[in-house]
Write an enzyme that holds these catalytic residues in place. Sequence first.
Site, short mmCIF file in Angstrom:
data_model
loop_
_atom_site.label_atom_id
_atom_site.label_comp_id
_atom_site.label_asym_id
_atom_site.label_seq_id
_atom_site.Cartn_x
_atom_site.Cartn_y
_atom_site.Cartn_z
N ASN A 219 -6.39 9.08 7.10
CA ASN A 219 -7.65 8.35 6.90
C ASN A 219 -7.07 6.91 6.67
OD1 ASN A 219 -9.76 6.85 5.69
ND2 ASN A 219 -10.22 8.52 4.10
N ASP B 164 0.64 2.64 3.88
CA ASP B 164 -0.24 3.66 3.19
C ASP B 164 0.74 4.91 3.37
OD1 ASP B 164 -2.38 4.92 2.53
OD2 ASP B 164 -3.38 4.88 4.42
N HIS C 75 0.88 -1.21 0.09
CA HIS C 75 -0.08 -0.08 -0.04
C HIS C 75 0.90 1.36 -0.07
CE1 HIS C 75 -4.15 1.54 1.63
NE2 HIS C 75 -3.45 2.59 0.91
N HIS D 144 -10.92 -0.25 1.05
CA HIS D 144 -10.63 0.81 2.05
C HIS D 144 -12.12 1.00 2.49
CE1 HIS D 144 -9.46 5.19 3.14
NE2 HIS D 144 -11.01 5.27 3.12
ZN LIG Z 1 -6.97 4.04 2.14
#
Ligand SMILES: [Zn+2]
Length: 430
Positions: A278, A305, A58, A179
Amino acid sequence: MTSTSWVIRGARPLGADPADITITDGTITAVGAGAGQKGAQELDAAGLIALPGLVDLHTHLREPGREDAETIETGTLAAALGGFTAVHAMANTDPVADTAGVTEQIWRLGRAAGHCDVQPVGAVTVGLAGSRLAEFGAMAESAARVRVFSDDGRCVSDAVLMRRALEYVKAFGGVIAQHAQEPRLTEGAQMNEGAASGRLGLAGWPAVAEEAIIARDCLLAAHVGSALHICHVSTAGSVEIIRWAKSKGWRVTAEVTPHHLLLTDDLVASYDPVYKVNPPLRTAADVAALREGLADGTIDCVATDHAPHPVEDKETEWAVAAFGMTGLETALRVVQQAMVDTGLLGWAQIADRMSARPAAIGRLPGQGQPLAPGSPANLVLYDPAASSAVDPATHASRSRNSPFAGLTLPGQVVATFLRGRATVLDGKPA
Ligand SMILES: [Zn+2]
């Protein structure tokens, strides 16, 4: 020509007893004492731990479209400096990676940069708009060989679309990475919903908005017999649901970010948007549950992320600041602090959670292999005894939005090898 033959002296494979690792023409050919090889470069790795090259499921590389935040060149260099030999590039670029053409472009730019493998993630829906499925088949058959599909940044909230997407990837053994964010429950949300959001007067982001989607998608994946991966799990309840789904034997996998393993929503009291992300930072109880879930295998892997943003999008007032944190260059150090130094995981398990498992979920056959003869020489040499304060100004990432800035973390990536070629030596780009 750059050498792909090495003898690495005295490294500790997966934290075990010291051994010499011989690499011949990009492949590991021996692990044991007293190796020697004509024409090979030698590297003294006494005291360093050797792990298989890390794999990130990610990463936001931002190219094409937001080269002011990151490029494939800078993002993959950051990855190599963090010990990664492969990253999955998320599809929310501009243009969106929703066609064979765009995914092939990203794949080729990754190959050209050469710091680590770049595996494009394809969008689930055209333009991430959530209405029409993208052409998975064309992306899967392209040179990029796309196997992971995600609208990350947005949730595939329509249950019918999600069902169809899960059915579609079965044809070529792919996976949908969700997500999980119920959009109506998070309209205008700014931080975790709880005691801290009440004190600070910021709109809350309830745990149920994540958990409801995860529960629904586990049920959908089971119903159609397909593979679901859950991005950046952030709540204790999510861990419980995934544990339940796995107990049923369903094909559900999950990731957790380094920042959700270490930081809590109390940090938002500073109103410093570097902590705006987020899904949001949660409570200490959530952090404890995420660590436990990663330790017992409920959560399969760590994924960064990595979400770079330029200063003007981050250093502004909280309400308008962008969501996201950088993470590639600090991931292993944060995981050492949260999981190894706490006694929750050993180094062999770190190799599993940060290399073998993400490579398997991402369908990357040449990555995540054991440090053993015959494996491609993708590996990282890491000094767990080092310690230093994080300074984003020294990072290779084009962006500076690290929530760990100023924090003293253990560890240092000393060298990274991609198929026997050093991408990082002495902690610097090779
Ligand atoms: Zn995400």
